[in-house]
Design a protein around this motif. Structure first.
Motif, PDB file in Angstrom:
ATOM      1  N   ILE A 179       0.583  -1.233  -0.027  1.00  0.00           N
ATOM      2  CA  ILE A 179       0.015  -0.014   0.032  1.00  0.00           C
ATOM      3  C   ILE A 179       1.055   1.364  -0.119  1.00  0.00           C
ATOM      4  CG2 ILE A 179      -1.628   1.384   1.138  1.00  0.00           C
ATOM      5  CD1 ILE A 179      -3.098  -1.263   2.212  1.00  0.00           C
ATOM      6  N   ASN A 180       1.814   1.333   0.553  1.00  0.00           N
ATOM      7  CA  ASN A 180       2.683   2.511   0.907  1.00  0.00           C
ATOM      8  C   ASN A 180       3.389   2.668  -0.172  1.00  0.00           C
ATOM      9  OD1 ASN A 180       2.272   3.119   3.436  1.00  0.00           O
ATOM     10  ND2 ASN A 180       3.982   1.762   4.271  1.00  0.00           N
ATOM     11  N   TYR A 181       3.944   1.531  -1.174  1.00  0.00           N
ATOM     12  CA  TYR A 181       4.632   1.562  -2.427  1.00  0.00           C
ATOM     13  C   TYR A 181       3.451   2.212  -3.448  1.00  0.00           C
ATOM     14  CZ  TYR A 181       6.920   0.046  -6.709  1.00  0.00           C
ATOM     15  OH  TYR A 181       7.515   0.025  -7.939  1.00  0.00           O
ATOM     16  N   ARG A 182       2.248   1.831  -3.268  1.00  0.00           N
ATOM     17  CA  ARG A 182       1.539   2.175  -4.519  1.00  0.00           C
ATOM     18  C   ARG A 182       1.008   3.659  -4.141  1.00  0.00           C
ATOM     19  NH1 ARG A 182      -3.060  -2.363  -3.598  1.00  0.00           N
ATOM     20  NH2 ARG A 182      -4.443  -0.976  -4.822  1.00  0.00           N
ATOM     21  N   LEU A 183       0.919   4.305  -2.857  1.00  0.00           N
ATOM     22  CA  LEU A 183       0.695   5.550  -2.387  1.00  0.00           C
ATOM     23  C   LEU A 183       1.574   6.205  -2.964  1.00  0.00           C
ATOM     24  CD1 LEU A 183      -0.806   5.244   1.477  1.00  0.00           C
ATOM     25  CD2 LEU A 183      -1.727   6.183  -0.830  1.00  0.00           C
ATOM     26  N   GLU A 184       2.945   5.661  -3.077  1.00  0.00           N
ATOM     27  CA  GLU A 184       4.251   6.636  -3.469  1.00  0.00           C
ATOM     28  C   GLU A 184       4.193   6.732  -5.103  1.00  0.00           C
ATOM     29  OE1 GLU A 184       8.004   8.662  -3.476  1.00  0.00           O
ATOM     30  OE2 GLU A 184       6.290   8.544  -2.204  1.00  0.00           O
ATOM     31  N   THR A 200      -5.594  17.659 -14.458  1.00  0.00           N
ATOM     32  CA  THR A 200      -6.681  18.277 -14.564  1.00  0.00           C
ATOM     33  C   THR A 200      -7.357  18.029 -13.078  1.00  0.00           C
ATOM     34  OG1 THR A 200      -7.661  16.242 -15.568  1.00  0.00           O
ATOM     35  CG2 THR A 200      -6.790  18.047 -16.939  1.00  0.00           C
ATOM     36  N   ALA A 201      -8.442  18.705 -12.796  1.00  0.00           N
ATOM     37  CA  ALA A 201      -9.432  18.290 -11.733  1.00  0.00           C
ATOM     38  C   ALA A 201      -9.846  16.963 -11.842  1.00  0.00           C
ATOM     39  CB  ALA A 201     -10.410  19.296 -11.511  1.00  0.00           C
ATOM     40  N   GLU A 202     -10.107  16.378 -12.897  1.00  0.00           N
ATOM     41  CA  GLU A 202     -10.782  15.180 -13.016  1.00  0.00           C
ATOM     42  C   GLU A 202      -9.784  13.908 -12.518  1.00  0.00           C
ATOM     43  OE1 GLU A 202     -12.929  12.049 -16.325  1.00  0.00           O
ATOM     44  OE2 GLU A 202     -12.430  14.076 -16.755  1.00  0.00           O
ATOM     45  N   ILE A 203      -8.335  14.133 -13.005  1.00  0.00           N
ATOM     46  CA  ILE A 203      -7.456  13.268 -12.974  1.00  0.00           C
ATOM     47  C   ILE A 203      -7.269  13.460 -11.141  1.00  0.00           C
ATOM     48  CG2 ILE A 203      -5.073  12.805 -13.210  1.00  0.00           C
ATOM     49  CD1 ILE A 203      -5.312  13.624 -16.023  1.00  0.00           C
ATOM     50  N   ILE A 204      -6.958  14.612 -10.848  1.00  0.00           N
ATOM     51  CA  ILE A 204      -6.904  14.796  -9.126  1.00  0.00           C
ATOM     52  C   ILE A 204      -7.899  14.026  -8.605  1.00  0.00           C
ATOM     53  CG2 ILE A 204      -6.715  16.470  -7.377  1.00  0.00           C
ATOM     54  CD1 ILE A 204      -5.377  18.385  -9.196  1.00  0.00           C
ATOM     55  N   ALA A 205      -9.146  14.000  -8.849  1.00  0.00           N
ATOM     56  CA  ALA A 205     -10.298  13.465  -8.237  1.00  0.00           C
ATOM     57  C   ALA A 205     -10.054  11.923  -7.982  1.00  0.00           C
ATOM     58  CB  ALA A 205     -11.434  13.715  -8.480  1.00  0.00           C
ATOM     59  N   GLN A 206      -9.627  11.337  -9.155  1.00  0.00           N
ATOM     60  CA  GLN A 206      -9.307  10.033  -9.370  1.00  0.00           C
ATOM     61  C   GLN A 206      -8.167   9.631  -8.456  1.00  0.00           C
ATOM     62  OE1 GLN A 206      -8.535   9.124 -13.570  1.00  0.00           O
ATOM     63  NE2 GLN A 206     -10.394   9.618 -14.217  1.00  0.00           N
ATOM     64  N   PHE A 207      -7.255  10.297  -8.561  1.00  0.00           N
ATOM     65  CA  PHE A 207      -5.903   9.993  -7.540  1.00  0.00           C
ATOM     66  C   PHE A 207      -6.529   9.991  -6.108  1.00  0.00           C
ATOM     67  CE2 PHE A 207      -2.587  11.559 -10.890  1.00  0.00           C
ATOM     68  CZ  PHE A 207      -2.443  10.178 -11.232  1.00  0.00           C
ATOM     69  N   GLU A 208      -7.058  11.040  -5.695  1.00  0.00           N
ATOM     70  CA  GLU A 208      -7.698  11.215  -4.274  1.00  0.00           C
ATOM     71  C   GLU A 208      -8.595   9.970  -3.964  1.00  0.00           C
ATOM     72  OE1 GLU A 208      -6.849  13.281  -1.952  1.00  0.00           O
ATOM     73  OE2 GLU A 208      -5.324  14.229  -3.327  1.00  0.00           O
ATOM     74  N   ALA A 209      -9.383   9.480  -4.994  1.00  0.00           N
ATOM     75  CA  ALA A 209     -10.310   8.714  -4.419  1.00  0.00           C
ATOM     76  C   ALA A 209      -9.610   7.332  -4.498  1.00  0.00           C
ATOM     77  CB  ALA A 209     -11.390   8.342  -5.929  1.00  0.00           C
ATOM     78  N   GLU A 210      -8.417   7.052  -5.182  1.00  0.00           N
ATOM     79  CA  GLU A 210      -7.575   5.997  -5.227  1.00  0.00           C
ATOM     80  C   GLU A 210      -7.057   5.933  -3.815  1.00  0.00           C
ATOM     81  OE1 GLU A 210      -4.279   3.346  -7.831  1.00  0.00           O
ATOM     82  OE2 GLU A 210      -5.189   5.106  -8.553  1.00  0.00           O
ATOM     83  N   LYS A 211      -6.347   7.192  -3.319  1.00  0.00           N
ATOM     84  CA  LYS A 211      -5.623   7.258  -2.155  1.00  0.00           C
ATOM     85  C   LYS A 211      -6.411   6.881  -0.950  1.00  0.00           C
ATOM     86  CE  LYS A 211      -3.616  11.278  -2.881  1.00  0.00           C
ATOM     87  NZ  LYS A 211      -2.944  12.529  -2.772  1.00  0.00           N
ATOM     88  N   GLU A 212      -7.934   7.393  -1.023  1.00  0.00           N
ATOM     89  CA  GLU A 212      -8.823   7.054  -0.018  1.00  0.00           C
ATOM     90  C   GLU A 212      -9.041   5.731   0.096  1.00  0.00           C
ATOM     91  OE1 GLU A 212     -10.048   9.163   2.545  1.00  0.00           O
ATOM     92  OE2 GLU A 212      -8.809  10.761   1.652  1.00  0.00           O
ATOM     93  N   GLN A 213      -9.244   4.951  -0.893  1.00  0.00           N
ATOM     94  CA  GLN A 213      -9.130   3.510  -0.905  1.00  0.00           C
ATOM     95  C   GLN A 213      -8.107   2.672  -0.231  1.00  0.00           C
ATOM     96  OE1 GLN A 213     -10.053   1.691  -4.843  1.00  0.00           O
ATOM     97  NE2 GLN A 213     -10.800  -0.240  -3.928  1.00  0.00           N
ATOM     98  N   LEU A 214      -7.202   3.072  -0.652  1.00  0.00           N
ATOM     99  CA  LEU A 214      -5.861   2.787  -0.188  1.00  0.00           C
ATOM    100  C   LEU A 214      -5.640   2.890   1.292  1.00  0.00           C
ATOM    101  CD1 LEU A 214      -3.199   3.532  -3.036  1.00  0.00           C
ATOM    102  CD2 LEU A 214      -4.195   1.071  -2.313  1.00  0.00           C
ATOM    103  N   LYS A 215      -6.208   4.055   1.612  1.00  0.00           N
ATOM    104  CA  LYS A 215      -5.919   4.599   3.163  1.00  0.00           C
ATOM    105  C   LYS A 215      -6.941   3.680   4.265  1.00  0.00           C
ATOM    106  CE  LYS A 215      -4.244   9.054   2.374  1.00  0.00           C
ATOM    107  NZ  LYS A 215      -4.419  10.675   2.690  1.00  0.00           N
ATOM    108  N   GLU A 216      -7.964   3.215   3.545  1.00  0.00           N
ATOM    109  CA  GLU A 216      -9.036   2.238   4.096  1.00  0.00           C
ATOM    110  C   GLU A 216      -8.407   1.252   4.357  1.00  0.00           C
ATOM    111  OE1 GLU A 216     -12.768   2.472   1.887  1.00  0.00           O
ATOM    112  OE2 GLU A 216     -13.136   4.791   2.390  1.00  0.00           O
TER     113      GLU A 216
END
Length: 545
Positions: A179-184, A200-216
């Motif tokens: 998970i740490n490797y994927r976050l990096e 773009t804002a859309e890409i940033i939202a995708q990244f944030e969603a993926e990071k939230e899923q990984l943090k969970e």
């Protein structure tokens, strides 16, 4: 005598004698290293010494590590009381006492004249711990979840603790590490797009969603890790040490326990192989003075195999050009002289070259071209296993070139002419006839290259090897093989343990054990290459006739 000398018999006997002396020397050296190294894993008896120094009376518990004779005059000049000893020498004993947190040194010299009594008491336990070395003492009480239990359950509780600790390490290095490797990787991808102006804002939202899923997922695994650590703190063992005080040890810190004074020869033999297996498969601890050397074995074999994959095609291509295509002119002579001189260059010079050219120039350029998002932290612009393999490939390149050329020169020219006469091109002749027949010589060069590369240390200190590598060059994260990582090496491990260790006496047997292991690894690699060479020699023997 004149006729005898003319017959050549003296030279035959001299050659045979030189070969015999060489074999005896090599076998004797290996036997000495093996004895000094392998004896470290034999369960030594534990003794209790009643020692009196001046007005101080104390009990020392430990294993005898060494003995030596000291001149009595030297001790008397130092003001040592020999208690009426009349001999010219006095024996002194080096005792490993362990219990590092309660004594100044876990090794001490004791004069035989200071020992009132020596006893090998039954029931003395040797606790192998994850830190602070061994602990010696008598088991007084075993506590399970706050309640005293039968001492016979000690081994079971230790096995449980070791199993839980292994699960915690696997979880930390596996799922949590992934998970740490994927976050990096997400962070680097986001920065890369930002540098290119494509974020773009859309890409940033995708990244944030993926990071939230990984943090969970991370929080779930983190809770599991905390539960494992909490379960580790459940049990304890109370031990009476040589100070006659009760010491409580966390079983979570204990890796193993055995009672050498109560073991039979068969039990000790089994214990010997268990300890030897741990040495080969475990990670090092306590500044490399405890534990195993598996990362160093893996790093050595991985680096040598990577070096062999690099040096073989380059060496063979260079030999083919010099032998089959290059004209017999001054340029070719200069190239041959350069190849021969390369074999005599000190290995540390190759290390300096590898650091300057491969690491700083090539690696720095790769980082700027392909990994700008990671800068200023280098990816390939820092020492790593790929640069070590390339440096040793250049170091061993002359060996492969010379050996391949010698093999090609032994192939009759009639085979070349016959192939060309049947309509084959020169390239087809080389690929179908010359290279297969020269393959045993190529393997001979590779054997010599592997033997030298596996034992080199000086250049590796500059281009990739480290004292302790937290992760192996191969893991479960894409791209799975990480040639940019630093690694451990058996040769450097010997140097580090032998000359950089804070505990010299504890490290000395490990130097012999690791040296014997390095020789064993080199022999195993060479035997594998020799087997392949003999198979190729038999396969293409018919072509020679």
């Amino acid at each position: 005598m004149k006729d005898w000398f003319k017959s050549g018999s003296p030279w035959i006997w001299m050659t045979a004698g030189a070969v015999s002396i060489s074999l005896i020397s090599v076998i004797g050296l290996l036997a000495m290293i093996a004895w000094r190294g392998l004896s470290y894993f034999w369960p030594a008896d534990i003794y209790q010494f009643d020692v009196r120094q001046g007005d101080t009376q104390q009990v020392v518990i430990g294993e005898i590590y060494d003995r030596e004779q000291v001149p009595s005059k030297r001790l008397l000049n130092m003001g040592v009381d020999l208690k009426g000893h009349q001999g010219e020498t006095v024996e002194r004993i080096l005792v490993k006492t362990g219990n590092r947190e309660y004594v100044d040194l876990d090794f001490r010299w004791i004069l035989q004249t200071d020992i009132n009594a020596t006893e090998k008491k039954p029931g003395i336990a040797v606790f192998e711990r994850s830190r602070n070395g061994n602990f010696y003492g008598f088991v007084e009480q075993v506590i399970k979840d706050g309640q005293p239990v039968d001492n016979e359950q000690l081994t079971v509780l230790i096995e449980r603790a070791v199993d839980l600790a292994d699960k915690a390490v696997d979880l930390q290095n596996g799922e949590i590490g992934s998970i740490n490797y994927r976050l990096e990787r997400i962070r680097l991808e986001q920065k890369s797009l930002e540098l290119k102006g494509e974020l773009t804002a859309e890409i940033i939202a995708q990244f944030e969603a993926e990071k939230e899923q990984l943090k969970e997922q991370y929080s779930v695994y983190e809770k599991e890790l905390f539960q494992l650590r909490k379960a580790l703190d459940r049990d304890e063992v109370v031990v009476r040490d040589m100070r006659d005080k009760l010491v409580t040890l966390r079983i979570a810190d204990v890796l193993d326990v055995h009672f050498p004074n109560d073991m039979s020869t068969l039990d000790k033999t089994g214990r010997f192989f268990v300890q030897l297996g741990k040495f080969v498969t475990d990670d090092p601890r306590e500044a490399n003075t405890e534990g195993g050397v598996f990362p160093a074995i893996f790093g050595t074999v991985f680096m040598v195999m990577l070096m062999a994959v690099i040096v073989t095609p380059f060496g063979v291509i260079a030999a083919i050009y010099l032998h089959e295509y290059a004209a017999k002119n001054a340029v070719t002579k200069v190239i041959r002289i350069a190849v021969i001189n390369l074999a005599g260059v000190p290995s540390i010079v190759y290390g300096v070259f590898g650091l300057g050219f491969f690491v700083y120039m090539a690696g720095g350029s790769i980082d700027q071209l392909f990994y700008p998002e990671a800068l200023p932290n280098p990816t390939f612009g820092t020492p790593g296993v790929i640069w070590s393999a390339l440096t040793l490939a250049i170091l061993t390149l002359p060996v492969v070139i010379v050996s391949t050329e010698e093999g090609m020169s032994r192939i009759p020219s009639s085979l070349r002419q016959g192939s060309l006469a049947l309509g084959a091109t020169k390239a087809e002749t080389l690929w179908r006839i010359i290279i297969p027949m020269a393959s045993p010589a190529i393997m001979t060069g590779l054997i010599l290259a592997v033997a030298r590369a596996a034992g080199e240390v000086a250049p590796l200190m500059l281009v990739g090897v480290v004292k302790m590598a937290p992760t192996l060059p191969i893991d479960g994260n894409f791209p799975f093989v990480h040639v940019d990582r630093k690694f451990m090496h058996l040769g450097f491990h010997i140097y580090d343990v032998g000359f950089q260790s804070p505990n010299v006496e504890a490290a000395r047997p490990l130097v012999y054990a690791t040296a014997f292991l390095l020789v064993t690894v080199i022999i195993a690699l060479n035997i594998t290459a020799i087997g392949i060479r003999n198979h190729l020699r038999e396969k293409y023997k018919s072509l020679e006739h």
